[in-house]
Design an enzyme around this catalytic site. Structure first.
Site, PDB file in Angstrom:
ATOM      1  N   ARG A  92      78.278  65.907  29.373  1.00 53.72           N
ATOM      2  CA  ARG A  92      77.700  67.251  29.277  1.00 53.72           C
ATOM      3  C   ARG A  92      78.740  68.374  29.245  1.00 53.72           C
ATOM      4  O   ARG A  92      78.598  69.288  28.438  1.00 53.72           O
ATOM      5  CB  ARG A  92      76.672  67.478  30.389  1.00 53.72           C
ATOM      6  CG  ARG A  92      75.482  66.490  30.301  1.00 53.72           C
ATOM      7  CD  ARG A  92      74.335  66.846  31.228  1.00 53.72           C
ATOM      8  NE  ARG A  92      73.734  68.088  30.819  1.00 53.72           N
ATOM      9  CZ  ARG A  92      73.998  69.262  31.362  1.00 53.72           C
ATOM     10  NH1 ARG A  92      74.810  69.361  32.394  1.00 53.72           N
ATOM     11  NH2 ARG A  92      73.428  70.336  30.891  1.00 53.72           N
ATOM     12  N   CYS A 132      91.881  59.898  26.661  1.00 50.92           N
ATOM     13  CA  CYS A 132      92.915  60.557  25.857  1.00 50.92           C
ATOM     14  C   CYS A 132      92.325  61.606  24.921  1.00 50.92           C
ATOM     15  O   CYS A 132      92.422  61.485  23.700  1.00 50.92           O
ATOM     16  CB  CYS A 132      93.661  59.518  25.036  1.00 50.92           C
ATOM     17  SG  CYS A 132      94.130  58.109  26.015  1.00 50.92           S
ATOM     18  N   GLU A 133      91.665  62.586  25.484  1.00 53.11           N
ATOM     19  CA  GLU A 133      91.150  63.709  24.697  1.00 53.11           C
ATOM     20  C   GLU A 133      91.180  64.927  25.599  1.00 53.11           C
ATOM     21  O   GLU A 133      90.781  64.848  26.761  1.00 53.11           O
ATOM     22  CB  GLU A 133      89.687  63.475  24.284  1.00 53.11           C
ATOM     23  CG  GLU A 133      89.502  62.279  23.405  1.00 53.11           C
ATOM     24  CD  GLU A 133      88.328  62.435  22.449  1.00 53.11           C
ATOM     25  OE1 GLU A 133      87.851  63.561  22.252  1.00 53.11           O
ATOM     26  OE2 GLU A 133      87.918  61.397  21.913  1.00 53.11           O
TER      27      GLU A 133
END
Ligand SMILES: *Cc1c(COP(=O)(O)O)cnc(C)c1O
Length: 425
Positions: free
Chosen positions: A318, A350-351
């Protein structure tokens, strides 16, 4: 009492879920995991049910908010119907023991298979969203020698004043038929052999924090009811959708309570003698669930402090998807007056989007400490994935002083063995 009231409270400095210390569950289950409170689920369902007292009604829980079998069974045993939006959800509702006459089928893209399954398995009504869908339902029902009860979802063109990704009642949205074309479409429906038009459906969006958009939409539905009745249609059921918002942040003005929402429903459509359905999802499940996670590292960045958790965007999407704000609290209650400092709270994925909160004021925490995301019960576990081959987050249900794992964390072997190798490899 407010709609925000839940059963996740500190007792002697430790966060409890009903009568169980959350840390005790974490020690058994491991983190991260979702934790739901039976008492909160039931309380929220009953608030809606009581809000419609005096009108013939059915509260159909929008199970896309949280669809674990144990949650569905809890609500179904209390008398809830279910609003489903896919064949999978229909199967879940049936598996949880919900009779067909309490299952409503919504959604813009019902397939032939889904329609056939619901017709043969039993259905309260289809909420139809287009003319082609209406024709397909009629065709399938006729072939089965059945008549399908339907409402038609109208798009009232009102601004729900919520996040753009969850607003559904403006004319540019994909949902329903324009209310301006309703007479024409109802006339077409009445001429089809396999369907029986029994009512009108509307759902204008989610996380609405004011009554006014609902009031506008329901007033339009009331007007349409009279018009369609004058045209000869037997409009006897109104499905008014879901969408009532919950307080995510304590500091914000609280959204209207179910009792106020119910009063507004009585004001706008109560005089029509229709059976009323509502489809709340978020308000029933949202504050009935938390996501429990562990601090892996504290990391000092150049200009900020990072709190790295073992929960990530794949477990709770969310914040990344809707810019959602969740209250994040330590399981051990901070001492009064302890200094809070800003932290960027992130997961290990990894973002950069794997950020739960920026510059969030938090008391001192160290590696191994446990935290809980509040108001995570709706659109949390159901939107989780195994991105980064992180096992699908488990779910636990508490009732009084008992808890049970209601969906176990898969092992790596179970995850890997779902893949199959083609013969040429
Ligand atoms: C999502 C949805 C709901 C539930 O919305 P909440 O905001 O969770 O109450 C109800 N009806 C329909 C048709 C929906 O798509």
């Amino acid at each position: 009492m407010t709609a925000a009231m839940d059963h996740f409270l500190y007792r002697d400095g430790a966060l409890f879920a009903e009568d169980v210390p959350v840390a005790e569950i974490a020690a058994t289950v491991g983190t991260p995991f979702y934790l739901y409170s039976t008492a909160t689920l039931l309380r929220h369902f009953r608030l809606f049910d009581e809000a419609l007292d005096g009108l013939p009604h059915l509260v159909c829980y929008a199970m896309k908010a949280a669809s674990n079998q144990a949650i569905l069974k809890t609500l179904a045993e209390a008398g809830a119907g279910m609003d489903v939006v896919s064949g999978g959800e229909y199967a879940r509702a049936v598996a949880a023991g919900v009779p067909g006459e309490r299952i409503v089928f919504s959604g813009v893209g019902k397939t032939r298979d889904e329609i056939r399954t619901a017709l043969t398995g039993g259905i309260r009504q289809f909420n139809v969203e287009s003319e082609p869908e209406m024709e397909v339902i009629s065709e399938i029902a006729t072939a089965l020698d059945m008549t399908a009860p339907i409402t038609i979802r109208v798009n009232p063109d009102v601004d729900a004043q919520t996040h753009a990704k969850i607003a559904t009642g403006k004319s540019e949205n994909k949902f329903g038929i324009p209310i301006s074309r309703a007479r024409e479409v109802y006339a077409l429906a009445a001429a089809l052999p396999g369907i029986e038009v029994i009512g009108i459906d509307v759902h204008i969006g989610s996380q609405l924090t004011q009554l006014e958009p609902f009031r506008q939409a329901y007033a339009k539905v009331a007007e349409l009811t009279e018009v369609l009745r004058a045209d000869g249609h037997d409009i006897r059921r109104l499905d008014l959708g879901g969408g009532l918002g919950i307080p995510y942040a304590r500091s914000n003005a609280a959204p209207p309570l179910p009792v106020e929402y119910g009063r507004m429903i009585k004001d706008t459509v109560g005089h029509l003698g229709c059976e009323i359905e509502i489809e709340p999802g978020r308000l029933i499940a949202g504050n009935a669930g938390i996501l429990v996670s562990k601090v892996i590292y504290l990391k000092q960045g150049e200009d900020r402090q990072f709190l790295i958790l073992d929960a990530a965007m794949n477990d709770l999407i969310r914040p990344a998807m809707y810019d959602a704000w969740h209250e994040i609290v330590p399981l051990r209650e901070p001492e009064p007056g302890v200094e809070q400092t800003p932290h960027d709270i992130v997961g290990p994925v990894c973002e950069t989007g794997d950020t739960f909160a920026k510059a969030r004021m938090m008391p001192p925490l160290k590696a191994g400490d446990l935290v809980a995301f509040r108001s995570a019960g709706a659109y949390g576990a159901v939107m989780a994935s195994e991105y980064n081959t992180r096992p699908l987050v488990p779910e636990v249900l508490v009732r009084d002083d008992k808890f049970a794992v209601i969906r176990a964390r898969p092992t790596f072997d179970e995850i890997i063995n779902r893949d199959t190798i083609p013969p040429w490899l």
